[in-house]
Scaffold this active site. Structure first.
Site, PDB file in Angstrom:
ATOM      1  N   GLY A  68       0.812  -1.223   0.000  1.00 11.72           N
ATOM      2  CA  GLY A  68       0.000   0.000   0.000  1.00 11.72           C
ATOM      3  C   GLY A  68       0.835   1.259   0.000  1.00 11.72           C
ATOM      4  O   GLY A  68       2.063   1.230  -0.203  1.00 11.72           O
ATOM      5  N   ALA A  86     -10.456  -4.164  -8.568  1.00 11.26           N
ATOM      6  CA  ALA A  86     -11.676  -4.877  -8.190  1.00 11.26           C
ATOM      7  C   ALA A  86     -12.880  -3.955  -8.173  1.00 11.26           C
ATOM      8  O   ALA A  86     -12.757  -2.767  -7.861  1.00 11.26           O
ATOM      9  CB  ALA A  86     -11.485  -5.493  -6.808  1.00 11.26           C
ATOM     10  N   GLY A  99      -3.905  17.038   3.087  1.00 12.98           N
ATOM     11  CA  GLY A  99      -4.721  15.921   3.542  1.00 12.98           C
ATOM     12  C   GLY A  99      -5.016  14.947   2.418  1.00 12.98           C
ATOM     13  O   GLY A  99      -4.488  15.059   1.311  1.00 12.98           O
ATOM     14  N   ALA A 153      -1.497   4.550   9.510  1.00 10.63           N
ATOM     15  CA  ALA A 153      -1.271   3.146   9.152  1.00 10.63           C
ATOM     16  C   ALA A 153      -1.569   2.213  10.327  1.00 10.63           C
ATOM     17  O   ALA A 153      -2.222   1.177  10.155  1.00 10.63           O
ATOM     18  CB  ALA A 153       0.171   2.970   8.689  1.00 10.63           C
ATOM     19  N   HIS A 180      19.524   4.951  33.778  1.00 11.15           N
ATOM     20  CA  HIS A 180      20.360   6.132  33.610  1.00 11.15           C
ATOM     21  C   HIS A 180      21.633   5.726  32.880  1.00 11.15           C
ATOM     22  O   HIS A 180      22.216   4.704  33.239  1.00 11.15           O
ATOM     23  CB  HIS A 180      20.715   6.730  34.975  1.00 11.15           C
ATOM     24  CG  HIS A 180      21.653   7.894  34.871  1.00 11.15           C
ATOM     25  ND1 HIS A 180      21.233   9.129  34.435  1.00 11.15           N
ATOM     26  CD2 HIS A 180      22.993   7.993  35.108  1.00 11.15           C
ATOM     27  CE1 HIS A 180      22.277   9.956  34.432  1.00 11.15           C
ATOM     28  NE2 HIS A 180      23.356   9.296  34.829  1.00 11.15           N
TER      29      HIS A 180
HETATM   30  P1  NAD Z   1      -3.122  16.384   7.320  1.00 13.82           P
HETATM   31  O1  NAD Z   1      -4.585  16.377   7.253  1.00 13.82           O
HETATM   32  O2  NAD Z   1      -2.445  15.725   8.450  1.00 13.82           O
HETATM   33  O3  NAD Z   1      -2.571  17.900   7.268  1.00 13.82           O
HETATM   34  C1  NAD Z   1      -2.978  18.775   6.289  1.00 13.82           C
HETATM   35  C2  NAD Z   1      -2.768  20.193   6.793  1.00 13.82           C
HETATM   36  O4  NAD Z   1      -3.052  21.076   5.736  1.00 13.82           O
HETATM   37  C3  NAD Z   1      -3.672  20.573   7.951  1.00 13.82           C
HETATM   38  O5  NAD Z   1      -2.884  21.121   8.985  1.00 13.82           O
HETATM   39  C4  NAD Z   1      -4.614  21.620   7.347  1.00 13.82           C
HETATM   40  O6  NAD Z   1      -4.982  22.619   8.270  1.00 13.82           O
HETATM   41  C5  NAD Z   1      -3.763  22.200   6.237  1.00 13.82           C
HETATM   42  N1  NAD Z   1      -4.510  22.741   5.116  1.00 13.82           N
HETATM   43  C6  NAD Z   1      -5.615  22.205   4.526  1.00 13.82           C
HETATM   44  N2  NAD Z   1      -5.993  22.963   3.480  1.00 13.82           N
HETATM   45  C7  NAD Z   1      -5.086  23.975   3.400  1.00 13.82           C
HETATM   46  C8  NAD Z   1      -4.904  25.064   2.511  1.00 13.82           C
HETATM   47  N3  NAD Z   1      -5.718  25.251   1.467  1.00 13.82           N
HETATM   48  N4  NAD Z   1      -3.868  25.917   2.731  1.00 13.82           N
HETATM   49  C9  NAD Z   1      -3.016  25.714   3.772  1.00 13.82           C
HETATM   50  N5  NAD Z   1      -3.142  24.707   4.633  1.00 13.82           N
HETATM   51  C10 NAD Z   1      -4.151  23.834   4.437  1.00 13.82           C
HETATM   52  O7  NAD Z   1      -2.651  15.756   5.925  1.00 13.82           O
HETATM   53  P2  NAD Z   1      -1.230  15.369   5.328  1.00 13.82           P
HETATM   54  O8  NAD Z   1      -0.099  15.953   6.098  1.00 13.82           O
HETATM   55  O9  NAD Z   1      -1.366  15.687   3.878  1.00 13.82           O
HETATM   56  O10 NAD Z   1      -1.183  13.818   5.538  1.00 13.82           O
HETATM   57  C11 NAD Z   1      -2.152  12.983   4.914  1.00 13.82           C
HETATM   58  C12 NAD Z   1      -2.444  11.752   5.740  1.00 13.82           C
HETATM   59  O11 NAD Z   1      -1.299  10.930   5.853  1.00 13.82           O
HETATM   60  C13 NAD Z   1      -2.883  12.119   7.139  1.00 13.82           C
HETATM   61  O12 NAD Z   1      -3.926  11.269   7.499  1.00 13.82           O
HETATM   62  C14 NAD Z   1      -1.659  11.864   7.953  1.00 13.82           C
HETATM   63  O13 NAD Z   1      -1.946  11.547   9.281  1.00 13.82           O
HETATM   64  C15 NAD Z   1      -1.011  10.697   7.204  1.00 13.82           C
HETATM   65  N6  NAD Z   1       0.452  10.742   7.397  1.00 13.82           N
HETATM   66  C16 NAD Z   1       0.967  10.421   8.601  1.00 13.82           C
HETATM   67  C17 NAD Z   1       2.332  10.500   8.782  1.00 13.82           C
HETATM   68  C18 NAD Z   1       2.902  10.165  10.100  1.00 13.82           C
HETATM   69  O14 NAD Z   1       2.195   9.634  10.935  1.00 13.82           O
HETATM   70  N7  NAD Z   1       4.159  10.483  10.360  1.00 13.82           N
HETATM   71  C19 NAD Z   1       3.170  10.927   7.776  1.00 13.82           C
HETATM   72  C20 NAD Z   1       2.604  11.260   6.576  1.00 13.82           C
HETATM   73  C21 NAD Z   1       1.237  11.164   6.406  1.00 13.82           C
END
Ligand code: NAD
Length: 478
Positions: free
Chosen positions: A55, A130, A287, A332, A457
């Site tokens: 994935g 699918a 997002g 994940a 420690h």
């Molecule tokens: P996210 O939803 O975590 O963050 C997106 C950010 O963009 C938010 O803070 C939001 O306020 C901002 N935003 C939205 N529209 C905007 C705009 N037009 N202008 C400026 N800011 C804006 O999404 P992501 O960082 O793209 O990650 C996607 C997914 O992948 C999430 O579900 C995340 O949790 C997951 N992910 C997790 C990890 C990790 O756990 N380390 C790493 C990468 C991705």
């Protein structure tokens, strides 16, 4: 296809060996974990995945970004301070091509691992796309266009999510890109505009800025990493600014136009002057949106996610869904949990599947960020009385020895009973340290329980002990 129930209308039809108990659509952290768990329960499983199993997480997300982050971190340490550790370096340079090749090799290795596990558990991976024309039936279009049908009493949809685009300036894959392209850019751009400062935006901001790219990050909400505790977001912003990353918070990108040199964006911030940001590349990290396969009669939520009940079953009998495609906590590890719960609910009599509640969140830049449980603002809003203990890594011997003194451990306890309610860690090793606090919250440990524990420690984990003592006003080293 030996062993599955498959018929190929108009061509051939065969059902051989054991009948399939479960067809899983999608081979990411929800799909492949569900497949293995069902196989462990003695079920015959077919997993339909159009690409490699693993994935987004293994192929284009968590794993290859962590490999790039390690390269960026090693480069930062070697080029900016190795001498302070008594290590003399001659010219240190970053070979981006080699970093990307390593990141791809790490992905490959882990995907091979999942393929091996599938073989070990007798799980069939069928490559193709699918759709579900009716409950119990999956129509499969193979890569060569051949259409066939699979049947099983239970189907699990685990199709994940994909990068959300901003309709006003769609991605073109070279100048306006998503996280997938950011993993394999042909070179480190001289400048980058990052829209969104969730985990993806923050991690890539760190990677590229460490390699000499001038990064501007624009976040619509008032704080970077707005999901985190406010103090964590503020610490992160200070760290980013110290690294030369321009942070525009509470800001909106009104337009992005392509120029000869890359892109030009117009950014507005209420009460502050507008900014025009020019950059070679714009990374969109605002997002994700769910990937929903073609399923006859499937009910979705108003945000487009697949609607499931408490047993992860959709409105169609025998058709289940888990992972990012159902929304909720889109990580994940939450997806794998949901998938395991869904499968156990299907095949273990008397099992009531659970939904993920206590889920750690980790962001792997430098400093690392990790959190679990309640944030201070949530407790304020709900009127819960609490006490906070915060301890900086600069007073922890192991952190000083490592030269990694940035950040802190912040713990939140219930005021009356002292139960651990939340943990928020900024700093080296945060993403590993968080597991200790997770165990504490799960086991309903109190400040007194943590006081009584002996932490090794010198370790970074002593900051957890000190933060607990600090919550009661008695830290030793502060
Ligand atoms: P996210 O939803 O975590 O963050 C997106 C950010 O963009 C938010 O803070 C939001 O306020 C901002 N935003 C939205 N529209 C905007 C705009 N037009 N202008 C400026 N800011 C804006 O999404 P992501 O960082 O793209 O990650 C996607 C997914 O992948 C999430 O579900 C995340 O949790 C997951 N992910 C997790 C990890 C990790 O756990 N380390 C790493 C990468 C991705």
């Amino acid at each position: 296809m030996a062993g599955s129930t498959l018929d190929n209308p108009g061509h051939e039809s065969y059902a051989c060996g054991m009948a399939t108990d479960l067809i899983i659509i999608g081979g990411g952290p929800a799909g492949y974990v569900a497949a293995i768990r069902a196989a462990q329960l003695g079920k015959k499983v077919v997993c339909v995945e159009k690409e490699r199993v693993g994935g987004t997480c293994l192929n284009w997300g968590c794993i290859p970004t962590k490999a790039l982050l390690e390269s960026a971190e090693m480069f930062r340490k070697m080029s900016q301070g190795a001498e302070a550790y008594g290590v003399k370096t001659q010219e240190v340079s970053a070979d981006w091509g080699a970093m990307v090749a390593r990141s791809r090799a790490v992905s490959d290795r882990l995907c091979n691992g999942i393929e091996f596990l599938f073989k070990k558990h007798g799980i069939e991976h069928v490559q193709g796309t699918a759709r579900i024309p009716a409950p119990g039936v999956v129509e499969l279009t193979a890569l060569d266009g051949t259409v066939s049908r699979l049947q099983a009493p239970k189907i699990l949809i685990a199709t994940g999510a994909q990068t959300r685009e901003i309709p006003a300036f769609p991605m073109d894959g070279t100048r306006i890109i998503g996280s997938k392209q950011a993993l394999t850019l042909p070179k480190v751009p001289s400048s980058m505009l990052v829209i969104g400062s969730g985990s993806i935006g923050s991690e890539f901001s760190y990677v590229y800025s460490s390699l000499g790219c001038k990064v501007t990050v624009v976040e619509a909400l008032p704080n970077l990493l707005p999901n985190e505790d406010d103090e964590v977001s503020k610490a992160m912003e200070r760290a980013f600014k110290k690294r030369g990353i321009t942070c525009l918070t509470g800001a909106k990108v009104e337009s992005v136009v392509k120029t000869d040199a890359g892109i030009k964006a117009h950014v507005t911030r209420p009460g502050k002057p507008d900014n025009d940001v020019e950059a070679e590349v714009c990374l969109v990290a605002v997002g994700v949106s769910p990937v929903v396969p073609d399923v006859q009669g499937l009910q979705l939520t108003d945000r487009g996610f697949i609607q499931v009940n408490e047993r992860y079953e959709t409105n169609l009998p025998g058709v289940y869904a888990a992972g990012d495609c159902i929304g909720g906590i889109m990580l994940a590890h939450a997806a794998s949990y949901e998938a395991t719960q869904a499968v156990e609910g299907m095949f273990l009599p008397g099992t009531t599947p659970k939904k993920p509640v206590l889920v750690p969140g980790c962001t792997y830049c430098h400093p690392q960020i990790a959190s679990i449980g309640k944030r201070e603002r949530e407790l304020k809003q709900s009127g819960v009385a609490y006490k906070v203990g915060k301890f900086p890594f600069q007073a922890i011997g192991r952190a000083v020895a490592a030269g990694e003194t940035e950040g802190f451990v912040k713990l939140i306890f219930g005021a009356e009973h002292g139960e651990l309610l939340g943990a928020h860690i900024v700093g080296e090793g945060a993403t590993e340290l968080i597991a200790t606090t997770q165990l504490g919250i799960s086991a309903e440990l109190t400040d007194e329980d943590l006081h009584a524990m002996i932490f090794a420690h010198p370790t970074l984990s002593e900051a957890i002990h000190e933060a607990t003592l600090a919550a009661d006003g008695v830290p030793i080293h502060a």
